[in-house]
Scaffold this motif. Sequence first.
Motif, PDB file in Angstrom:
ATOM      1  N   UNK A  61      24.167  47.114  31.781  1.00 35.95           N
ATOM      2  CA  UNK A  61      25.029  46.045  32.268  1.00 35.95           C
ATOM      3  C   UNK A  61      24.434  45.403  33.517  1.00 35.95           C
ATOM      4  N   UNK A  62      23.934  46.273  34.425  1.00 34.36           N
ATOM      5  CA  UNK A  62      23.359  45.764  35.665  1.00 34.36           C
ATOM      6  C   UNK A  62      22.163  44.863  35.354  1.00 34.36           C
ATOM      7  N   UNK A  63      21.334  45.314  34.400  1.00 33.84           N
ATOM      8  CA  UNK A  63      20.151  44.528  34.030  1.00 33.84           C
ATOM      9  C   UNK A  63      20.565  43.175  33.455  1.00 33.84           C
ATOM     10  N   UNK A  64      21.596  43.189  32.580  1.00 37.52           N
ATOM     11  CA  UNK A  64      22.064  41.941  31.971  1.00 37.52           C
ATOM     12  C   UNK A  64      22.601  41.001  33.040  1.00 37.52           C
ATOM     13  N   UNK A  65      23.324  41.581  34.009  1.00 38.16           N
ATOM     14  CA  UNK A  65      23.902  40.794  35.089  1.00 38.16           C
ATOM     15  C   UNK A  65      22.788  40.157  35.929  1.00 38.16           C
ATOM     16  N   UNK A  66      21.734  40.966  36.208  1.00 38.88           N
ATOM     17  CA  UNK A  66      20.608  40.455  36.993  1.00 38.88           C
ATOM     18  C   UNK A  66      19.955  39.267  36.299  1.00 38.88           C
ATOM     19  N   UNK A  67      19.717  39.436  34.990  1.00 34.47           N
ATOM     20  CA  UNK A  67      19.093  38.333  34.249  1.00 34.47           C
ATOM     21  C   UNK A  67      19.976  37.096  34.299  1.00 34.47           C
ATOM     22  N   UNK A  68      21.284  37.315  34.213  1.00 32.33           N
ATOM     23  CA  UNK A  68      22.218  36.181  34.198  1.00 32.33           C
ATOM     24  C   UNK A  68      22.153  35.407  35.519  1.00 32.33           C
ATOM     25  N   UNK A  69      22.175  36.126  36.645  1.00 37.28           N
ATOM     26  CA  UNK A  69      22.189  35.391  37.919  1.00 37.28           C
ATOM     27  C   UNK A  69      20.818  34.795  38.222  1.00 37.28           C
ATOM     28  N   UNK A  70      19.748  35.471  37.738  1.00 36.16           N
ATOM     29  CA  UNK A  70      18.418  34.905  37.999  1.00 36.16           C
ATOM     30  C   UNK A  70      18.209  33.604  37.245  1.00 36.16           C
ATOM     31  N   UNK A  71      18.897  33.453  36.108  1.00 38.00           N
ATOM     32  CA  UNK A  71      18.762  32.198  35.373  1.00 38.00           C
ATOM     33  C   UNK A  71      19.816  31.191  35.822  1.00 38.00           C
ATOM     34  N   UNK A  72      20.331  31.361  37.027  1.00 33.83           N
ATOM     35  CA  UNK A  72      21.224  30.353  37.588  1.00 33.83           C
ATOM     36  C   UNK A  72      22.696  30.597  37.356  1.00 33.83           C
ATOM     37  N   UNK A  73      23.062  31.756  36.846  1.00 31.21           N
ATOM     38  CA  UNK A  73      24.465  32.055  36.623  1.00 31.21           C
ATOM     39  C   UNK A  73      25.101  32.678  37.855  1.00 31.21           C
ATOM     40  N   UNK A  74      26.376  33.003  37.736  1.00 29.11           N
ATOM     41  CA  UNK A  74      27.077  33.685  38.814  1.00 29.11           C
ATOM     42  C   UNK A  74      28.152  34.559  38.188  1.00 29.11           C
ATOM     43  N   UNK A  75      28.653  35.525  38.957  1.00 29.98           N
ATOM     44  CA  UNK A  75      29.661  36.419  38.397  1.00 29.98           C
ATOM     45  C   UNK A  75      30.629  36.881  39.472  1.00 29.98           C
ATOM     46  N   UNK A  76      31.901  36.978  39.107  1.00 30.16           N
ATOM     47  CA  UNK A  76      32.908  37.615  39.956  1.00 30.16           C
ATOM     48  C   UNK A  76      33.349  38.867  39.230  1.00 30.16           C
ATOM     49  N   UNK A 121      22.381  45.762  44.394  1.00 24.80           N
ATOM     50  CA  UNK A 121      21.891  45.487  45.742  1.00 24.80           C
ATOM     51  C   UNK A 121      22.200  44.057  46.170  1.00 24.80           C
ATOM     52  N   UNK A 122      22.079  43.124  45.237  1.00 27.91           N
ATOM     53  CA  UNK A 122      22.187  41.719  45.616  1.00 27.91           C
ATOM     54  C   UNK A 122      23.638  41.244  45.760  1.00 27.91           C
ATOM     55  N   UNK A 123      24.592  42.072  45.375  1.00 32.28           N
ATOM     56  CA  UNK A 123      25.966  41.598  45.306  1.00 32.28           C
ATOM     57  C   UNK A 123      26.595  41.458  46.691  1.00 32.28           C
ATOM     58  N   UNK A 124      27.433  40.421  46.828  1.00 35.85           N
ATOM     59  CA  UNK A 124      28.261  40.300  48.023  1.00 35.85           C
ATOM     60  C   UNK A 124      29.521  41.119  47.789  1.00 35.85           C
ATOM     61  N   UNK A 125      30.011  41.763  48.807  1.00 39.28           N
ATOM     62  CA  UNK A 125      31.203  42.577  48.661  1.00 39.28           C
ATOM     63  C   UNK A 125      32.378  41.911  49.387  1.00 39.28           C
ATOM     64  N   UNK A 126      33.542  41.885  48.780  1.00 39.99           N
ATOM     65  CA  UNK A 126      34.709  41.333  49.455  1.00 39.99           C
ATOM     66  C   UNK A 126      35.880  42.284  49.247  1.00 39.99           C
ATOM     67  N   UNK A 127      36.376  42.806  50.362  1.00 42.13           N
ATOM     68  CA  UNK A 127      37.533  43.689  50.262  1.00 42.13           C
ATOM     69  C   UNK A 127      38.796  42.839  50.358  1.00 42.13           C
ATOM     70  N   UNK A 128      39.642  42.896  49.339  1.00 41.29           N
ATOM     71  CA  UNK A 128      40.816  42.022  49.284  1.00 41.29           C
ATOM     72  C   UNK A 128      41.975  42.545  50.130  1.00 41.29           C
ATOM     73  N   UNK A 129      41.838  43.758  50.654  1.00 40.12           N
ATOM     74  CA  UNK A 129      42.968  44.365  51.360  1.00 40.12           C
ATOM     75  C   UNK A 129      43.475  43.488  52.495  1.00 40.12           C
ATOM     76  N   UNK A 130      42.535  42.767  53.154  1.00 36.81           N
ATOM     77  CA  UNK A 130      42.983  41.980  54.299  1.00 36.81           C
ATOM     78  C   UNK A 130      43.762  40.720  53.897  1.00 36.81           C
ATOM     79  N   UNK A 131      43.756  40.385  52.602  1.00 40.22           N
ATOM     80  CA  UNK A 131      44.545  39.222  52.158  1.00 40.22           C
ATOM     81  C   UNK A 131      45.911  39.630  51.630  1.00 40.22           C
ATOM     82  N   UNK A 132      46.227  40.908  51.731  1.00 42.52           N
ATOM     83  CA  UNK A 132      47.496  41.384  51.178  1.00 42.52           C
ATOM     84  C   UNK A 132      48.667  40.622  51.802  1.00 42.52           C
TER      85      UNK A 132
END
Lengths: 218, 50, 233, 204
Positions: D153-168, D178-189
């Motif tokens: 899954x990680x490999x597929x995700x990497x290929x997807x973003x390298x070809x200009x895609x994005x994922x949430x 490694x490349x992922x941004x992390x967002x903790x939603x707890x502070x928006x509760x």
Amino acid sequence: MIQLFLRDVGLSVRSGGGFGLALIFFLIVVTLIPLALGPDQTALAVVAPGVLWLGALLACLLSLDRIFGLDFEDGTLDLLVTSPLPPEAVYIAKAAAHWLTTGLPLALAAPVLGVLLNLDFETGKILCLSLLLGTPALSLIGAFGASLTLGVKRGGLLLSLLVLPLYVPSLIFGAQAVRLAGQGLTYDEALVLLSAISLGAAAILPFASGAALRINLR
Amino acid sequence: MMPDLGKYALEVNSSYVLSLLALGVIVGLYAKRSRAVKRDLAAMEAVHDA
Amino acid sequence: MGWSGRALPWVAAAAGLSLCSGLIWGYFFTPDDIRQGSTVKIIYLHVPAALMAINGYLLMFVGALVWLIRRQHVSVLAAKAAAPVGMVMTLIALATGAIWGQPMWGTYWVWDPRLTSFLILFLFYLGYIALWAAIENEDTAADLTSVLALVGAVFAMLSRYAVLFWNQGLHQGTTVTMADGAQQDNISNVFFQPLLLSMAGFGLLFLTLLLIGTRTEVRSRRLKVLQARERME
Amino acid sequence: MLHVSNLSVARGGMTLLSGVDFALNAGQILVLRGANGLGKTSLLRCIAGLQNPVDGQITAPETVAYSGHADGLKGQMTVLENLAFWSSIYHGPSPEVALDAYELHALADRPAANLSAGQKRRLGLARMQVSGCALWVMDEPTVSLDADNVALFRAALDRHVQSGGAAVITTHIDLAIASAKLLDLTRFKARGLMGSTAFEEALE
């Protein structure tokens, strides 16, 4: 949309798809009627048009909750609504698939079963024609009802309660056309009105049903 | 005082009794539910304001 | 909530007054009809109830439409409150019609177009109320029942014409024409005045119940919000 | 590619998250973290267009590929038929690529009903590839996957973003991307804030 239609038809024909159940139900109803009313041939011929229409209508009702129910349970409906396909198209494809796998076989089987109820061949042709024109409305209205009761657990009974009153006009015009034909009177007007309901349902209900699908998945 | 209803007395009287009964039932149900909800809401708001 | 609370006692009093006086007038102080005998007194119940049965569905239709377009919560809650009242009105119209039919037509029930349409209208009310009861999420229920009310109204009209086509019927034509002056030809003033009064009574009673019901629904929604808030804290 | 500003999300008439702000560009992966019941799924459903937000704005591509808790597979259809169906609905790429990415070739002609839970999940993820959408919105994608398959899954995700895609992605385990941004939603509760103020207005 055509892909979805083909997939639904394919799924219902495969094992466990429920194709043919409506036909078997229809056959059983027609078998039971003379057992309840007695074997008098002339009496049977009098009630045959109404009984055959009602039998087809009830058979149609049986499979309605499967139209959206299965896809709702396994998450397919969520995915379909997020796909480029609008919910209105999903509704049309599914109602059309339901008609092809339920309404059409019922319409074709009705004159054959009519023989069991002493319905003559000429009237049988009109019966077949009236069902061909009327069952699209039954599938469209039924699929609309199914889209309303999506989120309701064990909504089968509620679905019948909502859909049956909406079936009234189609039933009246359809059975009336066959009855008039049986008496040798003109039946054109009833058939025209019957087709008008099918066309009208095809024009309005996609929007109502599309809205209902969006609301239910929210 | 009672008007002479002739041979249809049963029909007329039963119509009036049944209709008034039905109206009474719906009015009663609406009044009962209105009171219940009003009371529950007042209790809830009292807790909240305190 | 403000004006409706102030108006409610007045509307309720007017409803009680006009309904009582209309029915008492009709029951005690009107002559019998030459042909129908004393059964003519049933019209003081039958006609207003039938009128309110149809108006009730019309009101639901408008309430549903306003909710779907303008997202006014009060309008859909009014539609919800109107449904049971409309259903009871339909039931009264059906029951009094059947009782009147027995001596006049010789049978309690005939499959007459008008009676049949009312029976179908009753089924539409049932379906609407059942759908409200079946869906847990209030906003979803409001949306779906409104869609049903709109589609149902179209099909109720269709059924009306289908039923006319199906059987031309025994029911006498509409006795009361609403056009001014025309009523003298149709129905004499002796019958018409108390009928008008009881029609006003039924209408005001409907309005009273509608106000009570809508206020209850609004309060009950607020109660649910507060309960949900309590669970969160 | 995805821009979310001042978003409030509700479930069952209760506002769960409020003031959610983030942006995502092509080539990025955003991982949303937070406790159960915080509103992660509701947020994703808003982004996918399955649900209306209470407040705020979402700017997203017209169609996104969404994957929820259920895979939306038809048991009577084979793996290949399932993929081909979704490919035709999205007018996306052929199923071959997806079969490669998740090593499903050996299973291609097997009915989906006969797959194991992990295999079904892989098929569900392979569906994202045939959608051809640039933005993937995925709710707990790695549930019931073992370590090897998470790597796929990680490999597929990497290929997807390298070809200009994005994922949430939402997850409650560490995906170690490694490349992922992390967002903790707890502070928006959302605190004490409820939806449906309309009734309070109506009561005035």
